[in-house]
Design an enzyme around this catalytic site. Structure first.
Site, PDB file in Angstrom:
ATOM      1  N   ASP A  78       0.890  -1.161   0.016  1.00  0.00           N
ATOM      2  CA  ASP A  78       0.005  -0.098   0.047  1.00  0.00           C
ATOM      3  C   ASP A  78       0.809   1.170  -0.036  1.00  0.00           C
ATOM      4  O   ASP A  78       0.448   2.449  -0.649  1.00  0.00           O
ATOM      5  CB  ASP A  78      -0.947  -0.102   1.307  1.00  0.00           C
ATOM      6  CG  ASP A  78      -2.020  -0.818   1.034  1.00  0.00           C
ATOM      7  OD1 ASP A  78      -1.826  -1.890   0.380  1.00  0.00           O
ATOM      8  OD2 ASP A  78      -2.924  -0.886   1.815  1.00  0.00           O
ATOM      9  N   ARG A 116       1.559   7.173  16.712  1.00  0.00           N
ATOM     10  CA  ARG A 116       1.372   8.122  15.661  1.00  0.00           C
ATOM     11  C   ARG A 116       2.129   9.508  15.844  1.00  0.00           C
ATOM     12  O   ARG A 116       3.070   9.831  14.840  1.00  0.00           O
ATOM     13  CB  ARG A 116      -0.081   8.476  15.376  1.00  0.00           C
ATOM     14  CG  ARG A 116      -0.906   7.134  14.861  1.00  0.00           C
ATOM     15  CD  ARG A 116      -0.191   6.080  14.019  1.00  0.00           C
ATOM     16  NE  ARG A 116      -0.946   5.022  13.534  1.00  0.00           N
ATOM     17  CZ  ARG A 116      -0.410   4.024  13.043  1.00  0.00           C
ATOM     18  NH1 ARG A 116       0.796   4.021  12.985  1.00  0.00           N
ATOM     19  NH2 ARG A 116      -1.244   3.111  12.307  1.00  0.00           N
ATOM     20  N   SER A 120      -7.307  -6.195   8.976  1.00  0.00           N
ATOM     21  CA  SER A 120      -6.275  -5.287   8.633  1.00  0.00           C
ATOM     22  C   SER A 120      -5.562  -5.245  10.102  1.00  0.00           C
ATOM     23  O   SER A 120      -6.192  -5.333  11.334  1.00  0.00           O
ATOM     24  CB  SER A 120      -7.073  -4.057   8.324  1.00  0.00           C
ATOM     25  OG  SER A 120      -6.056  -2.963   8.822  1.00  0.00           O
ATOM     26  N   ASP A 153      -6.396   7.656  12.543  1.00  0.00           N
ATOM     27  CA  ASP A 153      -4.728   7.514  12.572  1.00  0.00           C
ATOM     28  C   ASP A 153      -4.648   8.858  11.632  1.00  0.00           C
ATOM     29  O   ASP A 153      -3.584   9.474  11.864  1.00  0.00           O
ATOM     30  CB  ASP A 153      -4.160   6.316  11.705  1.00  0.00           C
ATOM     31  CG  ASP A 153      -4.210   5.201  12.788  1.00  0.00           C
ATOM     32  OD1 ASP A 153      -4.175   5.647  14.147  1.00  0.00           O
ATOM     33  OD2 ASP A 153      -4.112   4.072  12.566  1.00  0.00           O
TER      34      ASP A 153
END
Lengths: 408, 408, 408, 408
Positions: free
Chosen positions: C16, C98, C181, C127
């Site tokens: 990705d 993050r 995921s 996110d």
């Protein structure tokens, strides 16, 4: 509690604490050390020395200190960083002075080898709690003597008798009952009791001692400019001032314009409600100005968090928990927020009110470019607002869909 | 979003919303329903009807309503039960009016089969958020059109041009730019923008529209008595009044005495800071009086919890979350507290200030017997205070012992 | 937003982000800098370098860093001082990683003269918010590119097509859709989507990747001892360990015993609810142990204040506000409380649970002398409790008297 | 306090309260009414009747009642709506039973014309506070007698002597000291004191009385389904159950699987820390399940507000303020949130843990359409997220700009 051997007494030099002094000597046969502090209450301290000597206190046991700068710098100013108001209105003028007195009592006890401290607060009020919690927090082994809770001198008559029997001089004007009771320091004057005990009745004029009646204040407004650094007031009309001097000046100016009167019924920590008349001229100006400088230098996230914490913080101070870990934690949070709370605020004083009318700062977060009704040169894209609203609305829409489904 | 077929527009009858009306018709080719509400802004509503008709709105699509009683009863009064102040000072006069307008827009949409609502708030302000969150919360499928975020009429000149090109009458005094922007309803008048955009500069006199300059207010104080029932004001000087009438009267009296002016820099929900001038004469009196009656009827535990919740509650209203579960939860908490908040408060109004000087109630928790300096006939045993303090001090003493041990 | 000239991309080396890399090059014609961080996700980093080179990134534009120690020391540990749990249960494993990534992206942008950063988070998740709020807070001028919100590669098929058309190698096992995921770092592994989208269905066994099924965990409990200093774990069974090594070891031990699985439906910041399976073996042990050491070293006043602040603090981290003044203010409050949170905790691990069974500290506030059922040699005077209760009861009694009076 | 004439005693029928009974008779010469409640502590009540009769209590003065349904319905369930945990872990099993007992004591006092109530809690614990605050809140004139704070029977030996001197039968197994002290009711069993006083030492196996050792629990997990209505558990595996029956069943199932053990050091309201072993099998299952059903039926705004209020609410119950206005206000807030907290939760029990593995509800707010990784048919526009982030970031960007400016 075993009997105390040496006691440090918070001593004003007045009749009541003089009687306590005598009572401690005779009740416990103990040595007494007196501590008289200038917190800005507006009384001479030297008479207290003479009186203590007269009552047999040895010179080395008489402590008289001007703690005004420490009071404002280490207690009043940190509290004002929080915009603290108890029950939405009270500026905590009495509450904030007690921890400092206890701190010095405990320190003097350590210096003089005393094993106890004593104070003249009654058993119905908050001050006993504030004095004692502070003392215990600073010295877990200290003994605390609160004569008003112990003795049987429960009427004015008995008190005067005791004074006369024990060679405590009784000034003529103290023979009768005062129509109300007063506490004063650099931050405020409070009055309560007696003529003030009916909360339905307006307080009589003669209660007010520190502020001009707004009706008699100047007919022309006065403007002042207060400079702040990291949340503390540091200058007045461009002149740098020490903390105590700053508060003194603000008191003069505020008092002249009748600013800072408060007639309040409040919930005491010991459970009942009481009515007090507070005069906090300088503090009232300072609070308004501090909120003014915060309004341009403090981010919304920081400001709202502070506002939510404030009632708790104020309650802790009111209840006597200055020296507690939770007050210190809140102080850390508050102080962290004040790093950029610097700049100048213009305040207009007029017949009882202190209104912020201008504020500017190098650290300002106000962005005319972002807020303007005019072209903002791309600073803000109004279309973003659509997404902002849509996403914030999603959860509300999901609720509404659920509610429809259930009703349908 | 597919194109709307029928839109209910919040229509004031003024130039801007008239242009919006026209723009909706031409941009989307959709039918427009107008909703004009009397929230106490002080303008005639019938001219709005004529104007709407002139712009081609069918009579059955013109809704004109006096919602003043609903506004005060269901929005203003519940909010005042909380003593709500945004950022410590702002009485939320604009914020609290938006949910009611959205509610009626959505209801009228349901009645008229409209699939969209539209408003005239810009993309930089809070009002768009308030309108739209309320609309989505009440109808999750509704479309919302905010022309100011969509069109390209981004300057006054372009707007006037558009009006002229589209047969929207332009009053002479609207050709130039207004020196500031105004919002008004029964609770307040707010002014912002243009001449007010420099927060360092004092707002010019001509900005104030609803309150007398305190310097020009009467030289004699006025006393009023406000009666409360379950937290809401129900009578003035002994006369029972409906909610809207009450607020109208308090506005008159407060305004006459210059009460309720506020010059504030606030943090908008959309991120930037803005400066507003607020005039809330009646609301300012009401807040003081409500705190006054709470001071004798609300227990400390209840009062402090309310105070801690207040900033959050105010933030929710400011941000537009009136119709959210969390606002309703807080309202349940607040309303629960008001069961006995009944009685009378005496307020003194004088040159800009509204001070509580007396309060009484059958539901009073104030006990002169418990608080008195005099003999209290055993109501309160001062010796209990010693135990109270000792136990409260224990954890502080254990900390102090630990700290000593670690240092020792 | 003008087109970016040079972009720093958070690059995992997977399919990705490789497609994103290519898309950035072709869509914007801009230079791409890749940043690949070892946060303990358990993947080799060097393949990412090769892949970046293959996709045409110049060697000096490839940043590969092991940030595990910084991650645990400066992000995970400060958060654990707060005992942070989102919605009562979630240990914030993804949320806390993050801000660190954004911080490095922004720093690398400064070093390399890039004007933009890019990430591979989708437009439906939290996110994106976390990445971007952090980036903007650290560089107010930075551009942020979120390809998933911009491009039209909205299905797996289209994505694979794009890859093939643009010479991005597609591993065989990535051709089909993953059944769920995954996000992983040293603190946790989270799984969501696809087979997990029905919250009524138990998550299948194969979803769990980091913890042994409790049913297959050892039949014998294991005891470990964790040493703390100022709130942070510093030693395991007597051995001093760095932050990242500590967490690695706790993960091994916790994972072996099936500790730290969580099946949760949570409220996302962007409005919808989502269901996630979290595995946080070491963190779950650490939380229990930290509460254990706090239980003897933290005063009740401090502990309760922390507990009340925790949900807000956790929400801030979950929502992406690590670099906000309010998070920093709360951190100051929390850190202030941890000064004496030092000592050792004994934890028993067994088939999915981690239970504190012992704790000791030189800084302990636990006083056997005060609490004992035995004679306490005067440490505590039970009679004090009577006064404590009487005073605390006073306000409740005044309410009861009032209520009687009103009913009577 | 004048001497009591007639006392209602919380009487278990055990040795200690029998001695109290005798002591009340001899110390005050007063009539004693006994109240023995079945709160699910697992003991027969009829022996208490015999014992009371033996000690001279008249039959009409012996009250024996099964209050289990009231206990769970009016106290336990409302508390569980809040997900209440004291200090993050304790389910408040003892705390929540005290107000009910006091309520009945005060009611029986009114019925029997008694002027006092008495309890067997010691002067070091929380229970005295809980009993007495509740009693005073319900009857402000009631006298409370706490023999443990008054008498001089401060050792086990003295107590046994007193019993023997006063014809109180002493069972053989009560001659020696119990190795720890126990309190039990339908919600939990707590153990503390003596062998448990060193918090560094793991609690011995024999302390646990109500839960199987997880190591001896079944090797196969058990699944159960709990149905909720408006926040309360109403059915188990499809079978509708009354509140007390529900809790009884959950205790059996949870206990069988070793669920609900807790070894905790907690901060008592009276100031010291104490260590307790709690067993709350059914309550632990219930809490997990309640959070599970809330996770799909409660909006984020509501859920987070509840979470922030929870520690305060738990503290109020722990401290004994069940009958206080602030607890009732918080209850109103909590109950308001539970309107749609209905549905079913699937829980997996295995060797000490109770994990939610599935949840479903007609009132669910979970929208697979909104959260899915697949095409969502326009339910959510990812581009909205860009605006959401941009607007939320604005204030952070303004801070960053300010900080740059100041540094630059």
């Amino acid at each position: 509690m075993s009997a105390p051997k040496k006691v440090v007494l918070a001593y004003s030099g007045g009749l009541d604490t003089s009687i306590i002094l005598k009572w401690l000597q005779s009740e416990y046969g103990c040595e007494v050390v007196t501590f008289t502090a200038d917190l800005g209450q507006g009384e001479e301290l030297e008479p207290a020395r003479k009186k203590a000597e007269l009552l047999g206190i040895r010179p080395e046991n008489i402590y008289i200190e001007d703690v005004r700068e420490e009071f404002v710098r280490d207690f009043v100013f940190p509290m004002f960083r929080a915009n603290a108001l108890y029950e939405g209105l009270y500026l905590l003028g009495t509450s904030i002075a007690r921890p400092l007195i206890s701190k010095r009592l405990v320190e003097i006890a350590a210096e003089t080898g005393a094993d106890a401290v004593a104070h003249g607060a009654t058993g119905k009020g908050n001050d006993q709690v504030r004095f004692e919690l502070s003392a215990y927090a600073l010295n877990p082994e200290i003994k605390v003597i609160a004569p008003w809770r112990e003795w049987d001198l429960t009427s004015r008559t008995r008190l005067i008798e005791y004074a006369e029997e024990n060679q405590v001089p009784v000034p003529k004007d103290k023979r009768g009952e005062a129509p109300f009771s007063v506490d004063a320091n650099l931050l405020h004057t409070s009055s309560e009791g007696k003529v003030l005990e009916d909360p339905a009745q307006e307080a009589p004029d003669y209660v007010y001692q520190r502020t001009v009646d707004p009706e008699k204040a100047p007919d022309t407004p006065e403007y002042i400019e207060i400079g702040f650094e990291k949340g503390d007031a540091v200058s007045l009309n461009g002149e740098a001032l020490s903390p105590a001097t700053m508060l003194t000046r603000l008191n003069e100016i505020g008092g002249k314009h009748g600013v800072g009167r408060l007639d309040l019924v409040e919930g005491r920590y010991v459970g009942m409600k009481s009515r007090g008349i507070y005069e906090t001229p300088g503090g009232t100006v300072l609070l308004a100005a501090h909120r003014g400088i915060e309004s341009i230098t403090l981010d919304r996230g920081a400001a709202h968090l502070k506002d939510e914490m404030m009632p708790r913080y104020a309650e802790l101070i009111y209840n006597g928990y200055w020296f507690s870990p939770e007050r210190e934690m809140l102080q850390a949070l508050i102080d962290k927020s004040q790093e950029h709370v610097s700049g100048t605020v213009r305040v207009k004083l007029y017949k009882g009110s202190a209104a912020v009318v201008g504020r500017w700062s190098e650290a300002s977060l106000y962005s005319e470019q972002h807020v303007t009704f005019e072209e903002d040169a791309g600073a803000y894209d109004q279309k973003d607002a659509a997404g902002f609203i849509k996403i914030n609305a999603l959860r509300l829409r999901l609720i509404a869909m659920r509610d429809r489904r259930l009703k349908g």
